[in-house]
Design a protein around this motif. Structure first.
Motif, short mmCIF file in Angstrom:
data_model
loop_
_atom_site.label_atom_id
_atom_site.label_comp_id
_atom_site.label_asym_id
_atom_site.label_seq_id
_atom_site.Cartn_x
_atom_site.Cartn_y
_atom_site.Cartn_z
N ASN A 1 -53.48 -68.85 49.58
CA ASN A 1 -55.01 -69.45 49.36
C ASN A 1 -55.09 -69.88 48.18
O ASN A 1 -56.34 -70.03 47.97
CB ASN A 1 -55.99 -67.96 49.74
CG ASN A 1 -55.69 -67.56 51.05
OD1 ASN A 1 -55.75 -68.20 52.11
ND2 ASN A 1 -55.81 -66.14 51.15
N THR A 2 -54.34 -69.88 47.15
CA THR A 2 -54.59 -70.27 45.88
C THR A 2 -54.23 -71.78 45.61
O THR A 2 -53.24 -72.27 46.11
CB THR A 2 -53.56 -69.48 44.83
OG1 THR A 2 -53.97 -67.99 44.97
CG2 THR A 2 -53.98 -70.04 43.47
N ASN A 3 -55.05 -72.60 44.96
CA ASN A 3 -54.85 -74.05 44.76
C ASN A 3 -53.57 -73.98 44.00
O ASN A 3 -53.33 -73.21 43.07
CB ASN A 3 -56.20 -74.51 44.16
CG ASN A 3 -55.91 -75.95 43.68
OD1 ASN A 3 -54.73 -76.36 43.10
ND2 ASN A 3 -56.99 -76.68 43.91
N PRO A 4 -52.75 -75.19 43.94
CA PRO A 4 -51.40 -75.26 43.40
C PRO A 4 -51.83 -75.13 41.74
O PRO A 4 -51.15 -74.68 40.90
CB PRO A 4 -50.81 -76.54 43.70
CG PRO A 4 -51.34 -76.67 45.07
CD PRO A 4 -52.75 -75.95 45.26
N ARG A 5 -52.71 -75.91 41.38
CA ARG A 5 -53.18 -76.00 40.01
C ARG A 5 -53.72 -74.71 39.22
O ARG A 5 -53.21 -74.20 38.48
CB ARG A 5 -54.47 -76.97 39.92
CG ARG A 5 -54.79 -77.15 38.38
CD ARG A 5 -53.64 -78.11 37.57
NE ARG A 5 -53.50 -78.24 36.52
CZ ARG A 5 -52.49 -78.37 35.75
NH1 ARG A 5 -51.19 -78.10 36.53
NH2 ARG A 5 -52.30 -78.63 34.61
N GLU A 6 -54.32 -73.75 40.25
CA GLU A 6 -54.75 -72.55 39.72
C GLU A 6 -53.50 -71.55 39.64
O GLU A 6 -53.22 -71.04 38.84
CB GLU A 6 -55.70 -71.68 40.77
CG GLU A 6 -57.16 -72.65 40.89
CD GLU A 6 -57.87 -71.87 41.82
OE1 GLU A 6 -57.60 -70.83 42.48
OE2 GLU A 6 -58.87 -72.67 42.17
N ASP B 1 -51.86 -72.39 36.39
CA ASP B 1 -52.70 -71.86 35.17
C ASP B 1 -52.40 -70.50 35.21
O ASP B 1 -52.32 -69.65 34.10
CB ASP B 1 -54.16 -72.32 35.44
CG ASP B 1 -54.37 -73.93 35.19
OD1 ASP B 1 -53.48 -74.19 34.69
OD2 ASP B 1 -55.19 -74.36 35.81
N GLN B 2 -52.38 -69.68 36.34
CA GLN B 2 -52.19 -68.45 36.23
C GLN B 2 -50.69 -68.01 35.75
O GLN B 2 -50.62 -67.12 34.94
CB GLN B 2 -52.37 -67.61 37.85
CG GLN B 2 -53.81 -67.75 38.22
CD GLN B 2 -53.81 -67.38 39.72
OE1 GLN B 2 -52.75 -66.96 40.49
NE2 GLN B 2 -54.88 -66.92 40.18
N VAL C 1 -41.47 -70.05 38.00
CA VAL C 1 -42.56 -70.51 38.81
C VAL C 1 -42.03 -70.94 40.19
O VAL C 1 -42.61 -70.60 41.17
CB VAL C 1 -42.94 -71.84 38.08
CG1 VAL C 1 -43.98 -72.60 39.01
CG2 VAL C 1 -43.89 -71.19 36.81
N LEU C 2 -40.85 -71.69 40.23
CA LEU C 2 -40.16 -71.80 41.40
C LEU C 2 -39.86 -70.79 42.29
O LEU C 2 -39.83 -70.76 43.42
CB LEU C 2 -38.69 -72.79 41.04
CG LEU C 2 -39.18 -74.42 40.61
CD1 LEU C 2 -37.93 -74.99 40.26
CD2 LEU C 2 -40.08 -74.97 41.72
N ARG C 3 -39.07 -69.67 41.61
CA ARG C 3 -38.78 -68.62 42.30
C ARG C 3 -40.04 -67.75 43.03
O ARG C 3 -39.94 -67.19 44.10
CB ARG C 3 -38.06 -67.34 41.52
CG ARG C 3 -36.44 -67.63 41.48
CD ARG C 3 -35.93 -66.61 40.71
NE ARG C 3 -35.18 -67.06 39.39
CZ ARG C 3 -35.54 -66.90 38.34
NH1 ARG C 3 -36.63 -65.88 38.08
NH2 ARG C 3 -34.85 -67.47 37.47
#
Length: 99
Positions: free
Chosen positions: A55-60, A63-64, A91-93
């Protein structure tokens, strides 16, 4: 350490052109700073694990991840070197396998 890693440390410490006969104590502080910059120890002693929420935007999500990385490691993931590679891998994992 491999020879290219040693050269990178010496280049960052600005001691690359000094003769090998110089006493280490003259350059220890600069070499130590260069080592900490290239190979920082994370505060938690582990690399943070990220988890993708559909449910999270990729940009968010990015940023997280950046915020969590900076909080847990004390380093900026945009810095050159191994920290950036470790951040990218973390991030990729955290993404689903189909991504």
């Amino acid at each position: 350490m491999k020879p290219h890693s040693c050269r990178e440390v010496e280049a960052n410490a600005h001691s690359l052109l000094f003769p090998d006969t110089d006493h280490f104590s003259l350059h220890a502080q600069d070499i130590g700073d260069a080592l900490r910059e290239l190979y920082p120890v994370t505060r938690g002693r582990t690399i943070p694990k990220f988890e993708w929420n559909p449910n999270t935007n990729p940009r968010e999500y990015l940023d997280q991840c950046k915020s969590m990385w900076q909080t847990q490691t004390g380093t900026n993931p945009a810095n050159e070197g191994s920290q950036r590679d470790w951040f990218r891998d973390a991030v990729l994992r955290g993404l689903p396998t189909h991504v």
